[in-house]
Structure formats: structure tokens, C-alpha cells
Enzyme design. Sequence first.
Site, PDB file in Angstrom:
ATOM      1  N   CYS A 102      55.185  47.895  42.438  1.00 39.12           N
ATOM      2  CA  CYS A 102      55.999  48.323  43.574  1.00 39.12           C
ATOM      3  C   CYS A 102      55.945  47.332  44.727  1.00 39.12           C
ATOM      4  CB  CYS A 102      55.509  49.667  44.085  1.00 39.12           C
ATOM      5  SG  CYS A 102      55.364  50.911  42.819  1.00 39.12           S
ATOM      6  N   GLU A 114      45.880  32.828  24.492  1.00 34.89           N
ATOM      7  CA  GLU A 114      46.879  32.659  25.544  1.00 34.89           C
ATOM      8  C   GLU A 114      48.264  32.390  24.948  1.00 34.89           C
ATOM      9  OE1 GLU A 114      47.155  33.399  28.467  1.00 34.89           O
ATOM     10  OE2 GLU A 114      48.765  32.174  29.269  1.00 34.89           O
ATOM     11  N   ARG A 174      58.199  40.960  40.833  1.00 32.76           N
ATOM     12  CA  ARG A 174      56.982  41.735  40.588  1.00 32.76           C
ATOM     13  C   ARG A 174      57.193  42.791  39.502  1.00 32.76           C
ATOM     14  NH1 ARG A 174      53.404  41.436  44.832  1.00 32.76           N
ATOM     15  NH2 ARG A 174      52.656  43.511  44.334  1.00 32.76           N
ATOM     16  N   ASN A 200      53.002  52.169  47.827  1.00 30.89           N
ATOM     17  CA  ASN A 200      52.504  51.449  46.636  1.00 30.89           C
ATOM     18  C   ASN A 200      51.117  51.993  46.322  1.00 30.89           C
ATOM     19  OD1 ASN A 200      54.733  49.856  46.927  1.00 30.89           O
ATOM     20  ND2 ASN A 200      53.624  47.966  47.383  1.00 30.89           N
ATOM     21  N   GLY A 201      50.771  52.112  45.056  1.00 33.26           N
ATOM     22  CA  GLY A 201      49.435  52.591  44.696  1.00 33.26           C
ATOM     23  C   GLY A 201      49.519  53.947  44.009  1.00 33.26           C
ATOM     24  N   TRP A 231      57.881  50.742  40.570  1.00 34.31           N
ATOM     25  CA  TRP A 231      57.495  50.560  39.162  1.00 34.31           C
ATOM     26  C   TRP A 231      56.854  51.883  38.774  1.00 34.31           C
ATOM     27  CZ3 TRP A 231      52.896  50.360  36.245  1.00 34.31           C
ATOM     28  CH2 TRP A 231      52.984  49.699  35.013  1.00 34.31           C
ATOM     29  N   LYS A 252      54.164  41.758  37.933  1.00 34.60           N
ATOM     30  CA  LYS A 252      53.496  40.502  38.248  1.00 34.60           C
ATOM     31  C   LYS A 252      52.091  40.743  38.786  1.00 34.60           C
ATOM     32  CE  LYS A 252      53.143  36.080  38.667  1.00 34.60           C
ATOM     33  NZ  LYS A 252      52.783  35.405  37.428  1.00 34.60           N
ATOM     34  N   GLU A 278      54.671  38.590  25.369  1.00 32.09           N
ATOM     35  CA  GLU A 278      55.131  39.241  26.596  1.00 32.09           C
ATOM     36  C   GLU A 278      56.564  38.874  26.963  1.00 32.09           C
ATOM     37  OE1 GLU A 278      52.944  38.283  30.205  1.00 32.09           O
ATOM     38  OE2 GLU A 278      52.503  36.301  29.430  1.00 32.09           O
ATOM     39  N   LYS A 300      51.499  34.770  25.634  1.00 31.93           N
ATOM     40  CA  LYS A 300      52.734  34.250  26.228  1.00 31.93           C
ATOM     41  C   LYS A 300      53.925  34.636  25.380  1.00 31.93           C
ATOM     42  CE  LYS A 300      51.881  33.549  29.249  1.00 31.93           C
ATOM     43  NZ  LYS A 300      50.905  33.564  30.285  1.00 31.93           N
ATOM     44  N   HIS A 340      38.948  37.373   7.620  1.00 32.73           N
ATOM     45  CA  HIS A 340      38.207  38.639   7.644  1.00 32.73           C
ATOM     46  C   HIS A 340      39.145  39.835   7.810  1.00 32.73           C
ATOM     47  CE1 HIS A 340      34.405  36.571   7.573  1.00 32.73           C
ATOM     48  NE2 HIS A 340      34.827  35.770   8.534  1.00 32.73           N
TER      49      HIS A 340
END
Length: 615
Positions: free
Chosen positions: A2, A488, A27, A107-108, A81, A610, A495, A492, A511
Site C-alpha cells: 500500500c 536467485e 510497489r 498502510n499496515g 494491496w 516491492k 516471479e 527471478k 536426491h
Amino acid sequence: MCGIVGYVGPRNSINIIVSGLHRLEYRGYDSAGIALCLKNNEKLVLVKTPGKISDLETAISKALPVKDNRTFTLGIGHTRWATHGVPNQVNAHPHLSRSGEFAIVHNGIIENYADLKSRLIKQGYTFKSDTDSEVIAHLIEQCYEGNLKGAVAATMERLEGTYGIAVISSKHPDTIVAARKGSPIAVGICDGETIIASDISAIINYTKQVIFLNDGDIITATASNIDISSVKNIPVSREMTHIDWDIRDIEKGGYEHFMLKEIHEQPLTIANAIRGRLMEAEGTAKLSGMQMDPREMARIDRIAIAACGTSYHAGMVGKYYFEDIAGMSSEIQQAAEFRDRNPIIQRDTCLVAISQSGETADTLAAVREAHQKGATVLGICNVVGSTIAREAGCGVYLHAGPEIGVASTKAFTSQVSVLAMLAIAFARTRRLSVNAGREMIHQLSVMPKIAEQVIAQESIIIKIAEKYAGSRDFFYIGRGYMYPAALEGALKLKEISYIHAEGYHASELKHGPIALLEKNVPVVALVPNVPAKIKTMGNIQECKARNAPVIAIATEGDNDVRSLCDDVIFIPPCDEFLTPIPVTIAEQLLAYHIARIRGCPIDQPRNLAKSVTVE
Ligand code: F6R
């Protein structure tokens, strides 16, 4: 996640708030809204909509047609969000109080909202939304006795959880009140106007002078004055921070996506991370924000690293650095787990908290837990003035400029560069000789050039991306420094392209996951010229025997890799400890172009935010 923007001043707040909300789009959000105030006791104007800011702009022009030329000099806006309640118009912020005289954006997460809500319902309040935030609007109205700040302070005393809030009221058409606990609020100080935002990107177009609220602060802002106090109404003063970001840093500058721009910026951002910090003659690095002299550094016995996501992968590389280069005992934890599992922290432990945004809730919680246990805490952050940067006690900035693309790219290579310098500096207080230190510092100094050479391979990477963009699953494998790089690379790809991708230690494949390999499952094998390469080559053979196509990332001129693998991306030779930098840049380009070919919304992938300010 948010975003909040508020404005009070002589200009029409609609334009400033909407352009600020655009700046916060990166964001991640799913709905947006704005509340505007004209003059005393005139009804607040509220416009909200699910979808994008462009949808909000359309809704605003319907609600306030051009002929309505009133100048709203006070307003608040929000990008939401969704956490509590689906993304729709009713759940979008701002929320109004029962009388419609108070509007809030939040926000939160309000953890005790259910309890507060049921009490308010018993007192006759009705709720329009499914959000946890609406209780704040009703509580402020209930606590109001002629003083808006007092009502916000009284409300804060009843809230549990995290919040950054901004509040306006038709009874106070020249004032915004904002407050924070766990979710950032920054205040831009301009001449004759004030802008409040949860993220400085919405402010820097107007001013570089910013004040960051601390937890528990409440600010009362008019166009010409600000007043900050605690919940108990004790005045507090907060320092002004100068933000040296440029507005061009938050624009695409001709690139199709922010992510591509940020990948291309890496020669410069790595140079910025190391500029003025490499002491070639002394064979060490000087990181002034660390505020530790060699004697204090020598007293630290153990490094604990906490971070999330891509920053966690950089932290894994950092763990290897502290072990390999400095010979120090070192461990890495996902930040949430660090706090959840009650870690053993001694006085000689230094917690290194890595966070691009400096606002990640789990990493912040780890910082607080480490402080509580008496550890030295060092933050590695990009965003100047962010909460982790301020709370850590000491730290190092990345100087990478704003990272707007949701997928972190340039922050990773800067984090790795800073961790290398940090480990070298610690190592020089131990066994690392000046000559060995000089050689490492020299290797680091050529990294911007090496990054440039990897980016020059882009046309080859595009061809490989075209060949594999239709795949549904990918594996990434590597050993040693290439293991975090494998994690990583897979992160990438998944996402931004929504392809299922997993990173594994090359040896782990057999394995279990090897069961999934077949001709439609490409494996990206990370095999630059390092001692572990020979073993990974064996693992590539195992993949080839199962008909999986193998894309290698290898050192220029490696004919063994070329003849074994289906496709190869070559990187320039560099010292083993720095291989994660060029390899990751190649992975970023591969992921980017696969996602672009698949038509994915690269800068704002679905469900992602973000800056993850909830735990
Ligand atoms: C992935 C990504 C995330 C972040 C993570 C931590 O591309 O960007 O995994 O790395 O959310 O964020 P920071 O570094 O801001 O703490």
C-alpha cells in the site's frame, strides 16, 4: 504494498496526489482512492476504484468534471494491496467515518481490528468494508473533541499492529494529521506546502528535504508548518534528511521496463557501491557508516545475517565471504525465521540485516530482536532514511538509486559488492595479508567493467530466451558461490515470467528433483571457471542423460562447456568470489527476456509488492 500520499498547500491537491500515486505504482497495488477537502464543514469528496491509477483518474474526471473548477487544497490518496477483503471499490481506501467528516488512509495491519469492530458495532456503528482499516475512521470520530491530533493520538492508543496513517477532516480544511507505527511516513518540506507520503518517490519531484517519522510519532501538517509529537503529546524533533535521488532515477528513460533499465544500470550502480570505499594501497575497504574501528571489528567473533528474498540470496553469498575471506563463523537466516526461532545471539555477534527497501517487516523484526539481545546490528540498505537504516545503529548504503522494478536486480549486485568489501575489511583485522587484500580490492574495482561485458551479451541471451520461453518448468543448479546464484536465478524467472523454476545445489538434483527432468524441462547450469565446476559438469551429464536441455553460464572460451551444453551464455573471467555478480546479471537478462516474450507485466508481477511491510 500500500502507498499513501497527502497534500496541503495552495495548489490543487488532485494533481499532486494522483501523480504521487503513479510514483508509488511500482510497489504493487490492486485499487486506489482519494479524499479531498474544500472548506470548513463542506462534505469531503471521495473517489475510489478497483484497478489502476488510470481507472482512478477516469473516476475522478467523472466525479469532478472539468466545469467543476474548485481547487481542493487538502487531500489524501492511497494505493491498496489487499490483505483484509477482496480488491474492490468498497474496500479501497480512503475510508470515511460514520458522519463522513473524517477520512483515513492506512498502510499496515490492525491486529485487534475484529475486537474493535465488534465493540463499535455494539455501539451502533455500521461498517461498509471488510477491511481492518475502517475501524480507524470510526475510532477517530468517536475520540474527536475538537482536536484532530488528539483524536488520532487517542485512536493510536487503542490500535494494535502496524500502521502508517494519514487523516483529514472537513472540520480542519487546512490540516493533515499523520502517524506511524511500523509502517513508514515521510514528510516533504516545501515552501508553503507540505507533502506526506509512505515512500519518498512520491515526494522528490517537489523537494529533496524530507523528515522521516519514528514509530509513535504524530505529525500535524499545514501548508506552512509542521508539528511532531508523541502519542502522549510530548513535542519531538526529527532531523531533516537530504535525499540525493534525481527525478530521472524514477523514470524509465527510454527503456521498455524499469527492470531492464535497472539491469543496464549495474555497471554504474556497482561503481557507486564501491566508489571511495576501496583502499587499494592498504588492501582493505573503508565503509564509514560502519562506525567500527579495526579493534572493534576484531572483537566481533560471529556474523549472523538476516534478510528476505533476493536480499537473502545476497546474504548467502555474504556468509561464504565471511567464512572464506575473513575466516569468521557466519550464519544466514531468513529474517522471519531468525526472529521466530529465538536465535542464540551473543555480545560478540554482529547481525548484518540486508534490505534494499529498508522497510521489510520481517527484516526489521530481526533487527529489533538482535538489539534486544544486545548484538551489534549493521544494516545494508539502499533507501536512505528507511526504518532499518535508521534503527540498525550502524550501516552501509548501496547508493544504487531507487529500484522501481518489483524484481530486485541492481540492489543484488550492489549488496554483494558491499558484502565483499565488508568481509575484506573484517578479514584485514584477522589473517588476510595486505597483498592478498590488495588483489581482492583490485578484482572488485574491475567489476563495473565486467558487468558491462555481460550486458553486451544481451542479443545472444535474447535468442536463448526465444528458444525456451514456452517452457513450463526450469531448474537452476550450481555449487559453492553458484548455489545462491542458482536460487536467485530461479526466483527471478518465476516471479516475472510465472514459469515454475527451482534452484538447487547441483548435487541435490539426484536426491529427488531429477525425477522431473525430461526434454521439456531446461536446466540452467552455473559453471564459470571455479574449482567446483568439474563436479557440476558431472551433474550436467546426469541432466543430459535424462534429455533435459542445458543452458550453461560459463567463462568465456570454455570449449568443454560449449560442447556439452545446448546453449551457453559466456561471462568474462573473474575471481571466484565475485562470480555471483556477472552470473546473476546474465540470469536477470534471461529472466527478463523470457518474461517479455511471454507478455508478462514485468515491473508489477501479479501478487507481488516491492516493499513487504507485513510479516
Ligand atoms: C525479488 C525481490 C524480493 C525482495 C524481498 C526483500 O526480486 O525483490 O524477494 O528481495 O522482498 O526486500 P528488501 O530487500 O527490500 O528487504
